[in-house]
Write a protein that holds these residues in place. Sequence first.
Motif, PDB file in Angstrom:
ATOM      1  N   GLN A  92      14.516  19.054 -10.168  1.00 36.26           N
ATOM      2  CA  GLN A  92      14.660  19.465  -8.771  1.00 36.26           C
ATOM      3  C   GLN A  92      13.433  19.137  -7.924  1.00 36.26           C
ATOM      4  OE1 GLN A  92      16.234  23.501  -8.197  1.00 36.26           O
ATOM      5  NE2 GLN A  92      16.855  23.517 -10.352  1.00 36.26           N
ATOM      6  N   LEU A  93      12.275  19.181  -8.549  1.00 33.26           N
ATOM      7  CA  LEU A  93      11.035  18.945  -7.801  1.00 33.26           C
ATOM      8  C   LEU A  93      10.764  17.440  -7.795  1.00 33.26           C
ATOM      9  CD1 LEU A  93       9.054  20.705  -6.298  1.00 33.26           C
ATOM     10  CD2 LEU A  93       7.695  20.894  -8.383  1.00 33.26           C
ATOM     11  N   SER A  94      11.458  16.761  -6.894  1.00 36.66           N
ATOM     12  CA  SER A  94      11.491  15.298  -6.906  1.00 36.66           C
ATOM     13  C   SER A  94      10.229  14.703  -6.278  1.00 36.66           C
ATOM     14  CB  SER A  94      12.725  14.810  -6.153  1.00 36.66           C
ATOM     15  OG  SER A  94      12.723  15.320  -4.827  1.00 36.66           O
ATOM     16  N   TRP A  95      10.072  13.388  -6.472  1.00 36.86           N
ATOM     17  CA  TRP A  95       8.940  12.680  -5.871  1.00 36.86           C
ATOM     18  C   TRP A  95       9.337  12.116  -4.513  1.00 36.86           C
ATOM     19  CZ3 TRP A  95       9.171   7.507  -4.577  1.00 36.86           C
ATOM     20  CH2 TRP A  95      10.207   6.750  -5.142  1.00 36.86           C
TER      21      TRP A  95
ATOM     22  N   GLY B 238       0.787  -1.221   0.000  1.00 35.75           N
ATOM     23  CA  GLY B 238       0.000   0.000   0.000  1.00 35.75           C
ATOM     24  C   GLY B 238       0.817   1.267   0.000  1.00 35.75           C
ATOM     25  N   ASN B 239       2.130   1.169  -0.218  1.00 40.93           N
ATOM     26  CA  ASN B 239       2.967   2.355  -0.340  1.00 40.93           C
ATOM     27  C   ASN B 239       2.721   3.011  -1.693  1.00 40.93           C
ATOM     28  OD1 ASN B 239       4.665   2.167   2.152  1.00 40.93           O
ATOM     29  ND2 ASN B 239       5.211   0.199   1.223  1.00 40.93           N
ATOM     30  N   VAL B 240       2.641   4.334  -1.707  1.00 43.60           N
ATOM     31  CA  VAL B 240       2.384   5.089  -2.928  1.00 43.60           C
ATOM     32  C   VAL B 240       3.673   5.802  -3.345  1.00 43.60           C
ATOM     33  CG1 VAL B 240       1.040   6.944  -3.981  1.00 43.60           C
ATOM     34  CG2 VAL B 240      -0.044   5.384  -2.343  1.00 43.60           C
ATOM     35  N   TYR B 241       4.084   5.563  -4.582  1.00 46.92           N
ATOM     36  CA  TYR B 241       5.319   6.115  -5.138  1.00 46.92           C
ATOM     37  C   TYR B 241       4.988   7.219  -6.148  1.00 46.92           C
ATOM     38  CZ  TYR B 241       7.527   1.825  -3.346  1.00 46.92           C
ATOM     39  OH  TYR B 241       7.982   0.813  -2.547  1.00 46.92           O
TER      40      TYR B 241
ATOM     41  N   VAL C 101       4.866  10.562  -6.072  1.00 45.75           N
ATOM     42  CA  VAL C 101       4.079  11.756  -5.766  1.00 45.75           C
ATOM     43  C   VAL C 101       5.041  12.934  -5.587  1.00 45.75           C
ATOM     44  CG1 VAL C 101       2.489  12.857  -4.157  1.00 45.75           C
ATOM     45  CG2 VAL C 101       2.252  10.425  -4.683  1.00 45.75           C
ATOM     46  N   CYS C 102       4.861  13.953  -6.408  1.00 50.23           N
ATOM     47  CA  CYS C 102       5.726  15.132  -6.326  1.00 50.23           C
ATOM     48  C   CYS C 102       5.606  15.767  -4.947  1.00 50.23           C
ATOM     49  CB  CYS C 102       5.313  16.132  -7.407  1.00 50.23           C
ATOM     50  SG  CYS C 102       6.229  17.676  -7.371  1.00 50.23           S
ATOM     51  N   ARG C 103       6.736  16.185  -4.400  1.00 46.40           N
ATOM     52  CA  ARG C 103       6.729  16.867  -3.107  1.00 46.40           C
ATOM     53  C   ARG C 103       6.109  18.250  -3.259  1.00 46.40           C
ATOM     54  NH1 ARG C 103      10.896  20.637  -2.997  1.00 46.40           N
ATOM     55  NH2 ARG C 103      12.544  20.374  -4.557  1.00 46.40           N
ATOM     56  N   GLY C 104       5.941  18.967  -2.142  1.00 49.96           N
ATOM     57  CA  GLY C 104       5.414  20.325  -2.183  1.00 49.96           C
ATOM     58  C   GLY C 104       6.286  21.220  -3.040  1.00 49.96           C
ATOM     59  N   SER C 105       5.653  22.081  -3.816  1.00 52.11           N
ATOM     60  CA  SER C 105       6.385  22.793  -4.867  1.00 52.11           C
ATOM     61  C   SER C 105       6.536  24.277  -4.601  1.00 52.11           C
ATOM     62  CB  SER C 105       5.670  22.620  -6.210  1.00 52.11           C
ATOM     63  OG  SER C 105       4.544  23.469  -6.275  1.00 52.11           O
TER      64      SER C 105
END
Length: 734
Positions: free
Chosen positions: A700-703, A679-682, A684-688
């Motif tokens: 730079q805007l990694s997941w 159930g782990n979700v991969y 997903v972009c971090r806060g931008s």
Amino acid sequence: MSPYFQPTESIAGKAKSDEHILATIAGRFIGANPKHPPVYRIYSAEGFRREADYRYEMDFAQRWPELENGQFVYVWGKLWSDGEIEHPFSVSCYCPVRIMVNGTQQFASNLNDDVFPERSSYFRAKLSKGWNHIVMEFVATATGCGGKFGTGSIKGFPMHMLAPIADRDGQEGWVYSSPQSATWEVMPGSAEEKDWASSAVDKWYPRMAWTPEELNSGCFSRIYGEKPGQIAYAWTKLENRNPSVQRVRLIGVYQGQLTVYLNGTPVFEKHLTDGSLEMILAIPFGAHDLVACSTCEGSIWGVNLEIEHASTEEAAPVKRIPPYPVEGLTDGWLYAGPFSADNAPHPATITRMDAPLGSEDERTFWRADMPGAWVRPYLENAIYGKWNYPLGVTLYGILRTGQELGDPHYTNYAADHIEQCTTLFAYSRWDQAQYGSPGVNHQLTLIDSLDDCGSFGAAMLEAGKLRALDGAEAAAEHIAHYITREQSRLEDGTLYRTRGTTDFMKDTVWCDDLYMSTPFLSKYYELTGDAAYLDDAAKQFLRYKKLMFIPEQGIMHHVFDFKFSKGNGVPWGRGNGWVLFSLTELLAVMPSEHPERPELLAFFRELCLGYRRLQGMQGLWHQVLTDPESYAEASCTSMFIYAFARGVRFGWLEEAAPYVEAVLQGWEGLTRYAIDKNGNVYGVCRGSGYSFNKLYYKDQLSWQLNDTHGIGIVLLAGIETMKLRKHLSACSHF
């Protein structure tokens, strides 16, 4: 694309059904974030005040009037970290300042810092797992002595410090020294320090003990002063650990009129101004509230009660225990007051820890029998009980999962999280007014952007459809007022950002903000029936379209920057997802006769066509929608699935077949490539932030793994996929 995990690890190969997938994702999140309440701690009002920017104000020129130039003052506190991280800090200097973390210097002011006390300097320091000791050295000069110190990220890390000395264990705040004639060679918290720091000065401040005169004046007198005719309460608990009823003798002395209540029922009453008391009480198994209510009749005012056991058993079956777990409380009593006779709470209702006590100008909270000691709640959970926009999305998804699966375990978890925030809303506003910054609900209480309120507020209104939430009505009014009356707008009413946490946010419009505003406005219209909120939401979409829509592609710029009078040229995936997701939330509640509906439906269809064309080969959309070399991003994929499925079900999309295929391919892509068997979700972009440079988003805007920006919307995508399947199956039977 590079795979996030091996194909055999995907949930698609393990799950029996979509319901199974939803339960696994939601269950993993709930298991990782148990329902812990806030931690209540003793706070000394004689210590340092933490202001609205969550930095502690330390002005020793005022605190030590006798301070001489060249003398040193030291401040020491400890900070817990769940793991090894780099933590952001901010400091403003009134004088030369050194800051040590675990014995190593991490900051030293320069000549410029020392003469510009309003400026903030930022630095990052590595924290170890466990306790980390922070020591500040201030040197008195003609400019002053002290500074402001605290978090470098108000929204992300509103940290609070704990006292590092054993006799103050559990208390919030710092300790500080008297003026020192020379610099310390060894710093508290360093490997070399051992026991030196705790005895390096004659006395650590703020003070912990009353003077002999204060001790002789009575507990209410030393805490509240002489208050003729006013009422105060002392609260403790009696706990019987024996299965049978136990009789105990309560003895003590009092000054002022006194009534003692056991579980809200009077068991002792004296109208004399002072005297001794003795009573026998029958205590059943368990813990029971004991409240002493006293009216001030003179300069000495107090009560002192102790248990004298009637039993001769070696182990006392009944003990006095603290009325609530409060870290740093030393004697097991809490105190509230003073109240006028007309406004005093009833003793049966005063035993609560989630709201201010009393009314109007007399509102207060619990105190302890130490100088300046107040009780305050602090949210120390990483997730549960926190109010922020990504968690609004997450809880919305978990709430809807519980509804779809018919399982109250999920709906109750989400609603309980939300209600922990709303129940404490009134307290957090009082706390902020009292102390400068609240220990809970910091983003709700100190709203300064749409991020702080709209997303979580929408989830709160959704949860309110299932059950009444304590404090939610007041919180909703607070949010509605902010969005409609306080949030910056252009002359035509467009929501925009005149300021931000960084300079580059100034004078910008972000497509994200359609999500931070319009779902709440839509749901608040549902709740209140006030069409002004619906009209405002509708106009936002049309105004944002004028600024950021790219008609040749049918997609949106991420940001329009008025500093350059143009869009930034980058179609960021999640930002675009928010636009389409939020438009479905509006259309779902908008009456068919609304004058803006035809134009909004046309906009919805334009966007859907533009996004459908950009779906990747594996069913996923990309971080930069037009760049298939950027990573496959799970949150925007989920929002396009969600919106397409609703568009088909509600008949908004005239040509359904291509969108049905896009939904099914998208959900299959998520379950095969972005959700593992646990159930782990991969992906997903971090806060931008934002940039005119596409490479910022791409490189730079990694997941991040299990980022709360994506978990809830993945659940919502799965729910809408299930609903679409059921809808199509039902339609095919005719």
